[in-house]
Design an enzyme around this catalytic site. Structure first.
Site, PDB file in Angstrom:
ATOM      1  N   ARG A 170      14.898  16.285  -0.294  1.00 61.58           N
ATOM      2  CA  ARG A 170      13.727  17.150  -0.415  1.00 61.58           C
ATOM      3  C   ARG A 170      13.099  16.965  -1.799  1.00 61.58           C
ATOM      4  O   ARG A 170      13.817  16.780  -2.798  1.00 61.58           O
ATOM      5  CB  ARG A 170      14.110  18.625  -0.246  1.00 61.58           C
ATOM      6  CG  ARG A 170      14.418  19.027   1.192  1.00 61.58           C
ATOM      7  CD  ARG A 170      13.180  19.028   2.083  1.00 61.58           C
ATOM      8  NE  ARG A 170      13.435  19.464   3.440  1.00 61.58           N
ATOM      9  CZ  ARG A 170      13.694  18.666   4.484  1.00 61.58           C
ATOM     10  NH1 ARG A 170      13.724  17.352   4.322  1.00 61.58           N
ATOM     11  NH2 ARG A 170      13.879  19.168   5.676  1.00 61.58           N
TER      12      ARG A 170
ATOM     13  N   HIS B 111       7.743  10.685   3.507  1.00 62.96           N
ATOM     14  CA  HIS B 111       8.705  11.592   4.147  1.00 62.96           C
ATOM     15  C   HIS B 111       9.014  11.163   5.579  1.00 62.96           C
ATOM     16  O   HIS B 111       8.792  11.928   6.532  1.00 62.96           O
ATOM     17  CB  HIS B 111       8.211  13.051   4.117  1.00 62.96           C
ATOM     18  CG  HIS B 111       9.304  14.036   4.427  1.00 62.96           C
ATOM     19  ND1 HIS B 111       9.335  15.326   3.941  1.00 62.96           N
ATOM     20  CD2 HIS B 111      10.433  13.920   5.188  1.00 62.96           C
ATOM     21  CE1 HIS B 111      10.395  15.962   4.401  1.00 62.96           C
ATOM     22  NE2 HIS B 111      11.092  15.113   5.163  1.00 62.96           N
TER      23      HIS B 111
END
Ligand SMILES: NC(=O)C1=CN([C@@H]2O[C@H](COP(=O)(O)OP(=O)(O)OC[C@H]3O[C@@H](n4cnc5c(N)ncnc54)[C@H](OP(=O)(O)O)[C@@H]3O)[C@@H](O)[C@H]2O)C=CC1
Ligand SMILES: O=CC(=O)O
Length: 313
Positions: A228, A276
């Site tokens: 993250r 991502h």
């Protein structure tokens, strides 16, 4: 049995059909605002609060990803969103382990074989062989030794690198040195040449990859963030790159996504960027997993992948 589905971008129709085929006894519907009709299970990604609120009769909520930080953040702001009696499950592996392995092996081997340096030499039309790293000095440290961290450890082990991992609890992974807890973090970092992050985003891990942590790695270390954006203090990474403490980084996740056009990370010659997608949710695998979990729940068993809401992952 009634199942409600909500995802901001997935094609609802193919998920509904796929689940319906796997669970013929169920009625699966796409949740729409205002739908308060009964439901036994909910499948969600970043659900609107009103979708789950007041549904204390749910037998389970299934997150359509591995990380549940978005749902837990919402839950912190709106504790009424999910009744304490309703278990929250996440996807464990469902094909993400292999995707993470591909990403990590590609990136680590590229750094080990100095392909990043050769790419820069190419810009200068420079034909020059560089000194190789020694395999035994190319220690890989993996933050997080859960489903994905242990997959990545296994895939890199076969290349003969020394591998270590850091987790909350001790691990026994063949050929991998386990460090655990805050007390052993410094020992884990000392001697690490490649840092790979596969931690969950929790209050304990947010901002963990900062200047202080980076300074404990080998000089000229590499950083691969697959977990993250919130884990990494981007300004600290840029400062460590400028100071030569960190040689290069590969980043899949960012504090703000999409990464703003103005971010200096875009133009940094030693930062690789992906949007991502290191490991995406694979619908077929995920539906198989969720259907099996629902069957287990219907049989009175507790499926794998239950999130500990207090622990945060
Ligand atoms: N970029 C992408 O495309 C994707 C990113 N992800 C990210 O990867 C993360 C990891 O996924 P997964 O492997 O399935 O998660 P797991 O829950 O299986 O593993 C988490 C690991 O982190 C360790 N950990 C948690 N908190 C701490 C702490 N405070 N100190 C030390 N270790 C800690 C756990 O320790 P212990 O084992 O002792 O509990 C565990 O080993 C997800 O949360 C998600 O954010 C996931 C999928 C795709
Ligand atoms: O980042 C993706 C996830 O599944 O978590």
């Amino acid at each position: 049995m009634d199942i409600i589905f909500y995802h901001p971008s997935f094609k609802a129709a193919s998920w509904i059909n796929g689940l319906q085929q796997r669970l013929p006894q169920a009625t699966v519907r796409q949740w729409q605002p205002g739908d308060n009709a009964a439901a036994d299970y909910a499948l969600v990604r970043t659900p609107p609060v009103e979708m789950l609120q007041g549904r204390s009769d749910l037998k389970g909520v299934f997150a359509l990803g591995a990380g549940v930080d978005d749902i837990l953040t919402q839950l912190k702001q709106h504790p009424e969103m999910l009744s304490e009696s309703v278990p929250l499950f996440r996807l464990e592996d469902t094909g993400m382990g292999l995707q993470m392995q591909e990403y990590a092996v590609y990136t680590v081997l590229g750094w080990f074989r100095r392909f990043d340096d050769y790419q820069q030499q190419k810009q200068q039309t420079l034909w020059q062989s560089l000194k190789n790293y020694r395999r035994q000095d190319f220690t890989i440290g993996i933050l997080g030794a859960g489903v994905l961290g242990s997959n990545v450890a296994q895939s890199l082990k076969v290349w003969g690198f020394p591998i270590r991992c850091w987790s909350r609890s001790p691990k026994q992974i063949d050929g991998v040195t386990s460090y655990y807890g805050a007390d052993q973090l410094s020992d884990f970092l000392s001697g690490t040449q490649v840092l790979i992050n596969l931690l969950p985003n929790t209050p304990q891990t947010v901002g963990i990859i900062n200047r202080q942590l980076l300074s404990q790695l080998n000089s000229g270390a590499f950083v691969l963030n697959l977990a993250r954006g919130a884990h990494l203090v981007e300004e600290d990474l840029l400062a460590a790159l400028e100071a030569g403490e960190i040689k290069a980084a590969a980043l899949d996740v960012f504090v703000q996504e999409p990464l703003p056009e103005t971010s200096p990370l875009w133009s940094h010659p030693r930062v690789a960027i992906t949007p991502h997608n290191a490991a995406v949710t694979l619908p077929e695998e995920a539906m198989d997993y969720i259907a099996k979990s629902i069957q287990q729940r219907e049989a009175g068993e507790m499926p794998e992948g239950r999130v500990d809401i207090v622990r945060g992952y």
